[in-house]
Motif scaffolding. Structure first.
Motif, PDB file in Angstrom:
ATOM      1  N   UNK A 155      -4.079 -16.064   6.079  1.00 30.69           N
ATOM      2  CA  UNK A 155      -4.217 -15.594   4.625  1.00 30.69           C
ATOM      3  C   UNK A 155      -5.555 -14.137   5.311  1.00 30.69           C
ATOM      4  N   UNK A 156      -6.480 -14.853   5.846  1.00 27.08           N
ATOM      5  CA  UNK A 156      -7.461 -13.801   6.207  1.00 27.08           C
ATOM      6  C   UNK A 156      -6.926 -12.835   7.356  1.00 27.08           C
ATOM      7  N   UNK A 157      -5.738 -13.620   8.412  1.00 22.20           N
ATOM      8  CA  UNK A 157      -5.470 -12.704   9.158  1.00 22.20           C
ATOM      9  C   UNK A 157      -4.531 -10.888   8.573  1.00 22.20           C
ATOM     10  N   UNK A 158      -4.002 -11.210   7.776  1.00 24.61           N
ATOM     11  CA  UNK A 158      -3.494 -10.403   7.409  1.00 24.61           C
ATOM     12  C   UNK A 158      -4.087  -9.549   6.002  1.00 24.61           C
ATOM     13  N   UNK A 159      -4.911 -10.138   5.535  1.00 21.71           N
ATOM     14  CA  UNK A 159      -6.333  -9.621   4.191  1.00 21.71           C
ATOM     15  C   UNK A 159      -6.684  -9.136   4.742  1.00 21.71           C
ATOM     16  N   UNK A 160      -7.677  -9.050   5.811  1.00 23.35           N
ATOM     17  CA  UNK A 160      -8.522  -8.049   6.919  1.00 23.35           C
ATOM     18  C   UNK A 160      -7.593  -7.393   8.119  1.00 23.35           C
ATOM     19  N   UNK A 161      -6.931  -7.093   7.905  1.00 24.21           N
ATOM     20  CA  UNK A 161      -5.357  -6.455   8.611  1.00 24.21           C
ATOM     21  C   UNK A 161      -6.227  -4.975   9.213  1.00 24.21           C
ATOM     22  N   UNK A 162      -6.362  -4.469   7.654  1.00 24.93           N
ATOM     23  CA  UNK A 162      -6.076  -2.765   7.949  1.00 24.93           C
ATOM     24  C   UNK A 162      -5.977  -2.509   6.346  1.00 24.93           C
ATOM     25  N   UNK A 163      -5.418  -1.857   6.098  1.00 20.65           N
ATOM     26  CA  UNK A 163      -5.555  -0.727   5.251  1.00 20.65           C
ATOM     27  C   UNK A 163      -6.057   0.284   4.609  1.00 20.65           C
ATOM     28  N   UNK A 164      -5.159   0.866   3.576  1.00 21.81           N
ATOM     29  CA  UNK A 164      -6.781   2.082   2.735  1.00 21.81           C
ATOM     30  C   UNK A 164      -7.048   1.481   1.700  1.00 21.81           C
ATOM     31  N   UNK A 165      -6.992   0.199   0.963  1.00 18.59           N
ATOM     32  CA  UNK A 165      -7.330  -0.286  -0.402  1.00 18.59           C
ATOM     33  C   UNK A 165      -7.417   0.450  -0.917  1.00 18.59           C
ATOM     34  N   UNK A 166      -5.948   1.365  -1.491  1.00 19.25           N
ATOM     35  CA  UNK A 166      -5.620   2.514  -2.525  1.00 19.25           C
ATOM     36  C   UNK A 166      -6.147   2.076  -3.877  1.00 19.25           C
ATOM     37  N   UNK A 167      -5.579   0.459  -3.598  1.00 22.99           N
ATOM     38  CA  UNK A 167      -5.586  -0.487  -5.939  1.00 22.99           C
ATOM     39  C   UNK A 167      -6.127  -0.891  -6.105  1.00 22.99           C
ATOM     40  N   UNK A 168      -7.547  -1.020  -5.250  1.00 23.35           N
ATOM     41  CA  UNK A 168      -8.252  -1.544  -6.111  1.00 23.35           C
ATOM     42  C   UNK A 168      -9.260  -0.488  -6.020  1.00 23.35           C
ATOM     43  N   UNK A 169      -9.487   0.997  -4.272  1.00 25.48           N
ATOM     44  CA  UNK A 169     -10.622   2.223  -4.798  1.00 25.48           C
ATOM     45  C   UNK A 169     -10.158   2.369  -5.889  1.00 25.48           C
ATOM     46  N   UNK A 170      -8.790   2.911  -6.640  1.00 24.33           N
ATOM     47  CA  UNK A 170      -8.542   3.205  -7.159  1.00 24.33           C
ATOM     48  C   UNK A 170      -8.871   2.679  -8.625  1.00 24.33           C
TER      49      UNK A 170
END
Length: 292
Positions: A35-50
């Motif tokens: 779970x941690x692996x994919x959650x913390x793999x990166x990404x833009x985090x567009x949805x929570x930032x929105x």
């Protein structure tokens, strides 16, 4: 401006997500590692930032609502884990790293996705500045967006449509669920936490509909013109799976024109509101020019 805003708020989200999962038993360690692996793999985090940007546009700080704001990222991450599975898109890389099932095995990847999905709703229910009525409303919005009338429904339609040339109207229905539903949820959760009035809610939800569509159109374009270094995954997956996309239906130039038209509609939806729409309109411009 928008790149700095996205960077700073990605740090805001990532800092919270780093400590959000608590492994209660050592025997469950492998599951939590996945779970941690994919959650913390990166990404833009567009949805929570929105969600955060919507609240700020309405004069509300998101700092006391981090658990609610960031819960949507757990749902998004779960969807990516399952989307990459052999039974779905069968991808080997995500965000430049091995996909979850390539690192932990298919069964554990399925369970990691299940764990993230359900943990998202537990997260919303944790103590925060949100009162009980707001928590319940946010849980319903996120559940509806993630479920059979939203993202899961769109994914099911996507699978059943492989090898078929969908008309544009049906393609938009597909992506309104698969991609657009979580964008709409992100905006609606921000509206709920800000206690927005009816007129503001209507305008912002129209913006969200166009923003989700814009994200999908640009995603289809990038699948054609992007590189593995830029995307962090192998491009051309839609063509390999014989899926209808905005580029396959409209051509590359037609898809770009559709993206520009959608971007203008998204910005126009907010013009008559009393909110500070600076970041939200800049986000539209960012999405249309993004390279990953």
């Amino acid at each position: 401006m928008i790149k700095n805003y996205l960077h700073d708020n990605k740090v805001w989200v990532d800092t919270y997500l780093a400590d959000v999962l608590e492994d209660s038993l050592p025997e469950y360690q492998t599951l939590y590692d996945a779970m941690h692996y994919s959650l913390l793999l990166g990404g833009k985090r567009i949805r929570p930032i929105l969600t955060k940007a919507v609240m700020e546009a309405l004069g509300v700080s998101a700092d006391a609502y981090k658990n609610v704001v960031c819960a949507i990222e757990l749902v998004h991450t779960y969807s990516l884990i399952h989307d990459d599975l052999p039974a779905m898109d069968d991808d080997d890389y995500r965000r430049g790293q091995l996909t979850n099932h390539k690192k932990f095995g298919e069964a554990m990847a399925i369970l990691a996705g299940d764990g993230l999905l359900t943990e998202a709703f537990s997260l919303i229910g944790r103590p925060s500045a949100a009162d009980a009525s707001q928590q319940i409303a946010c849980i319903k919005v996120l559940a509806d967006a993630a479920g059979p009338a939203g993202m899961v429904g769109g994914q099911a339609m996507d699978i059943s449509s492989e090898g078929k040339a969908l008309p544009l109207e049906e393609l938009q229905v597909l992506h309104r669920g698969k991609t657009g539903a979580l964008f709409s949820a992100a905006v609606t959760i921000g509206l709920l936490l800000s206690r927005a009035d009816e007129a503001t809610t209507k305008a912002f939800q129209t913006y969200a509909d166009y923003l989700g569509l814009l994200f999908q159109i640009t995603d289809d374009i990038l699948d054609v013109v992007g590189t593995i270094e830029e995307l962090g995954k192998t491009p051309g997956s839609d063509e390999r799976l014989d899926k209808s996309t905005y580029t396959s239906l409209l051509g590359l130039d037609g898809a770009r024109a559709k993206a520009q038209e959608t971007a203008e509609a998204a910005k126009a939806a907010l013009v008559d509101t009393k909110a500070d729409i600076t970041v939200l309109t800049a986000l539209v411009d960012y999405l249309i020019s993004r390279t990953n």
